[in-house]
Design a protein around this motif. Structure first.
Motif, PDB file in Angstrom:
ATOM      1  N   THR A  64      43.452 -13.753 -11.643  1.00 35.75           N
ATOM      2  CA  THR A  64      44.633 -14.519 -11.262  1.00 35.75           C
ATOM      3  C   THR A  64      44.777 -15.698 -12.214  1.00 35.75           C
ATOM      4  N   PRO A  65      45.926 -16.360 -12.238  1.00 35.13           N
ATOM      5  CA  PRO A  65      46.048 -17.584 -13.048  1.00 35.13           C
ATOM      6  C   PRO A  65      44.969 -18.588 -12.616  1.00 35.13           C
ATOM      7  N   VAL A  66      44.449 -19.314 -13.576  1.00 36.25           N
ATOM      8  CA  VAL A  66      43.393 -20.294 -13.308  1.00 36.25           C
ATOM      9  C   VAL A  66      44.021 -21.677 -13.288  1.00 36.25           C
ATOM     10  N   VAL A  67      43.870 -22.390 -12.184  1.00 34.89           N
ATOM     11  CA  VAL A  67      44.441 -23.729 -12.033  1.00 34.89           C
ATOM     12  C   VAL A  67      43.310 -24.751 -11.988  1.00 34.89           C
ATOM     13  N   THR A  68      43.454 -25.798 -12.786  1.00 34.99           N
ATOM     14  CA  THR A  68      42.489 -26.906 -12.775  1.00 34.99           C
ATOM     15  C   THR A  68      43.230 -28.209 -12.494  1.00 34.99           C
ATOM     16  N   PHE A  69      42.489 -29.172 -11.970  1.00 35.64           N
ATOM     17  CA  PHE A  69      42.995 -30.534 -11.807  1.00 35.64           C
ATOM     18  C   PHE A  69      42.373 -31.368 -12.909  1.00 35.64           C
ATOM     19  N   TRP A  70      43.175 -32.218 -13.561  1.00 36.07           N
ATOM     20  CA  TRP A  70      42.670 -33.058 -14.645  1.00 36.07           C
ATOM     21  C   TRP A  70      43.104 -34.508 -14.436  1.00 36.07           C
ATOM     22  N   MET A 129      46.392 -39.459 -25.838  1.00 31.81           N
ATOM     23  CA  MET A 129      45.737 -39.398 -24.530  1.00 31.81           C
ATOM     24  C   MET A 129      44.516 -38.493 -24.606  1.00 31.81           C
ATOM     25  N   ARG A 130      43.707 -38.587 -23.571  1.00 33.45           N
ATOM     26  CA  ARG A 130      42.623 -37.652 -23.323  1.00 33.45           C
ATOM     27  C   ARG A 130      42.836 -37.082 -21.926  1.00 33.45           C
ATOM     28  N   TRP A 131      42.725 -35.778 -21.791  1.00 29.91           N
ATOM     29  CA  TRP A 131      42.826 -35.124 -20.484  1.00 29.91           C
ATOM     30  C   TRP A 131      41.499 -34.445 -20.198  1.00 29.91           C
ATOM     31  N   LYS A 132      40.895 -34.790 -19.079  1.00 28.01           N
ATOM     32  CA  LYS A 132      39.603 -34.220 -18.683  1.00 28.01           C
ATOM     33  C   LYS A 132      39.769 -33.426 -17.401  1.00 28.01           C
ATOM     34  N   GLU A 133      39.576 -32.115 -17.494  1.00 32.20           N
ATOM     35  CA  GLU A 133      39.629 -31.278 -16.296  1.00 32.20           C
ATOM     36  C   GLU A 133      38.444 -31.641 -15.404  1.00 32.20           C
ATOM     37  N   LYS A 134      38.730 -31.832 -14.117  1.00 33.88           N
ATOM     38  CA  LYS A 134      37.706 -32.273 -13.170  1.00 33.88           C
ATOM     39  C   LYS A 134      37.163 -31.136 -12.317  1.00 33.88           C
ATOM     40  N   PHE A 135      38.047 -30.230 -11.896  1.00 33.89           N
ATOM     41  CA  PHE A 135      37.572 -29.112 -11.076  1.00 33.89           C
ATOM     42  C   PHE A 135      38.594 -27.977 -11.077  1.00 33.89           C
ATOM     43  N   VAL A 137      40.876 -25.416  -9.101  1.00 32.39           N
ATOM     44  CA  VAL A 137      41.608 -25.521  -7.846  1.00 32.39           C
ATOM     45  C   VAL A 137      41.560 -24.212  -7.061  1.00 32.39           C
ATOM     46  N   ASN A 138      41.753 -23.094  -7.750  1.00 35.51           N
ATOM     47  CA  ASN A 138      41.930 -21.835  -7.025  1.00 35.51           C
ATOM     48  C   ASN A 138      40.903 -20.757  -7.331  1.00 35.51           C
ATOM     49  N   VAL A 139      39.946 -21.035  -8.182  1.00 39.11           N
ATOM     50  CA  VAL A 139      38.906 -20.068  -8.513  1.00 39.11           C
ATOM     51  C   VAL A 139      37.566 -20.785  -8.524  1.00 39.11           C
ATOM     52  N   GLY A 140      36.502 -20.010  -8.499  1.00 34.81           N
ATOM     53  CA  GLY A 140      35.169 -20.589  -8.580  1.00 34.81           C
ATOM     54  C   GLY A 140      34.784 -20.881 -10.010  1.00 34.81           C
ATOM     55  N   ALA A 141      33.715 -21.616 -10.165  1.00 32.43           N
ATOM     56  CA  ALA A 141      33.232 -21.976 -11.499  1.00 32.43           C
ATOM     57  C   ALA A 141      32.749 -20.752 -12.279  1.00 32.43           C
ATOM     58  N   ASP A 142      32.617 -19.616 -11.601  1.00 32.55           N
ATOM     59  CA  ASP A 142      32.161 -18.393 -12.251  1.00 32.55           C
ATOM     60  C   ASP A 142      33.323 -17.563 -12.813  1.00 32.55           C
ATOM     61  N   CYS A 143      34.478 -18.191 -13.002  1.00 36.24           N
ATOM     62  CA  CYS A 143      35.677 -17.477 -13.468  1.00 36.24           C
ATOM     63  C   CYS A 143      35.630 -17.119 -14.950  1.00 36.24           C
ATOM     64  N   GLY A 144      34.595 -17.534 -15.645  1.00 43.54           N
ATOM     65  CA  GLY A 144      34.487 -17.223 -17.061  1.00 43.54           C
ATOM     66  C   GLY A 144      34.985 -18.324 -17.981  1.00 43.54           C
ATOM     67  N   LEU A 145      35.525 -19.393 -17.413  1.00 45.05           N
ATOM     68  CA  LEU A 145      35.994 -20.531 -18.208  1.00 45.05           C
ATOM     69  C   LEU A 145      35.111 -21.741 -17.959  1.00 45.05           C
ATOM     70  N   THR A 146      35.192 -22.684 -18.866  1.00 50.49           N
ATOM     71  CA  THR A 146      34.436 -23.921 -18.713  1.00 50.49           C
ATOM     72  C   THR A 146      35.398 -25.106 -18.677  1.00 50.49           C
ATOM     73  N   ILE A 147      34.982 -26.142 -17.972  1.00 56.95           N
ATOM     74  CA  ILE A 147      35.733 -27.402 -17.996  1.00 56.95           C
ATOM     75  C   ILE A 147      34.799 -28.534 -18.436  1.00 56.95           C
ATOM     76  N   ALA A 148      33.794 -28.176 -19.224  1.00 60.84           N
ATOM     77  CA  ALA A 148      32.808 -29.155 -19.678  1.00 60.84           C
ATOM     78  C   ALA A 148      33.389 -30.120 -20.713  1.00 60.84           C
ATOM     79  N   GLY A 149      34.436 -29.715 -21.385  1.00 62.15           N
ATOM     80  CA  GLY A 149      35.017 -30.539 -22.436  1.00 62.15           C
ATOM     81  C   GLY A 149      36.236 -31.292 -21.958  1.00 62.15           C
ATOM     82  N   PHE A 150      37.052 -31.719 -22.930  1.00 68.16           N
ATOM     83  CA  PHE A 150      38.293 -32.433 -22.634  1.00 68.16           C
ATOM     84  C   PHE A 150      39.270 -32.223 -23.780  1.00 68.16           C
TER      85      PHE A 150
END
Length: 177
Positions: A64-70, A129-135, A137-150
């Protein structure tokens, strides 16, 4: 910083404003492009802060589409400078990424000299600007993507266009927004 003017309000940076584009991902031998939708959910120019959600569509590793909050920082030399000072970003990495934006070329020498603190960015035609993804929203951390960067982001005040580059200290791959 005393004496620094704050950026004037911008009609393109309002709560609810949406941006649509493509995120190009270089992962080793393979290049991918994902459609991305960004929506501003909070914006406080005076405090150099903004936040929102980012939706990545057609991500191969996700069903599904991956949604993050930043959350974001506006480089205004009052609240935030060009030097990140966190998320494992060194001054060298900061320069490496800011220099990718043609609009940074006019500021480069001042930033090298004093971190850009003497620059009045309030009326500069671009906002950095800098945008840092925090978490996620709709998938688990095991979705294959990382939000370790910015993201290092350059925003045009005149037309509302957004360009960005992702930095992940744990990855050798790059991404352009």
């Amino acid at each position: 910083m005393p004496g620094q003017a704050l950026p004037p309000p911008c009609t393109f940076l309002n709560v609810g404003q949406a941006f649509t584009g493509t995120q190009n991902v270089s992962a080793g031998q393979k290049d991918e492009a994902w459609k991305v939708n960004v929506r501003l959910q909070g914006c406080d120019i005076q405090q150099g802060y903004l936040c929102g959600s980012m939706e990545a569509l057609n991500v191969p590793s996700a069903e599904t589409p991956v949604v993050t909050f930043w959350e974001g920082e506006i480089v205004d030399n009052k609240n935030n400078t060009f030097f990140t000072g966190q998320w494992e970003a060194t001054r060298e990495k900061d320069f490496e990424h800011w220099e990718k934006f043609p609009s940074f070329a006019f500021l480069k020498e001042e930033v090298k000299k004093d971190g850009g603190r003497s620059l009045d960015l309030a009326n500069y035609p671009f906002m950095f600007m800098r945008w840092k993804e925090k978490f996620f929203v709709n998938v688990g951390a095991d979705c294959g993507l990382t939000i370790a960067g910015f993201y290092y982001v350059c925003f045009s005040r005149s037309n509302g266009s957004v360009n960005g580059y992702y930095f992940d200290p744990n990855s050798r791959f790059s991404s352009q927004l």
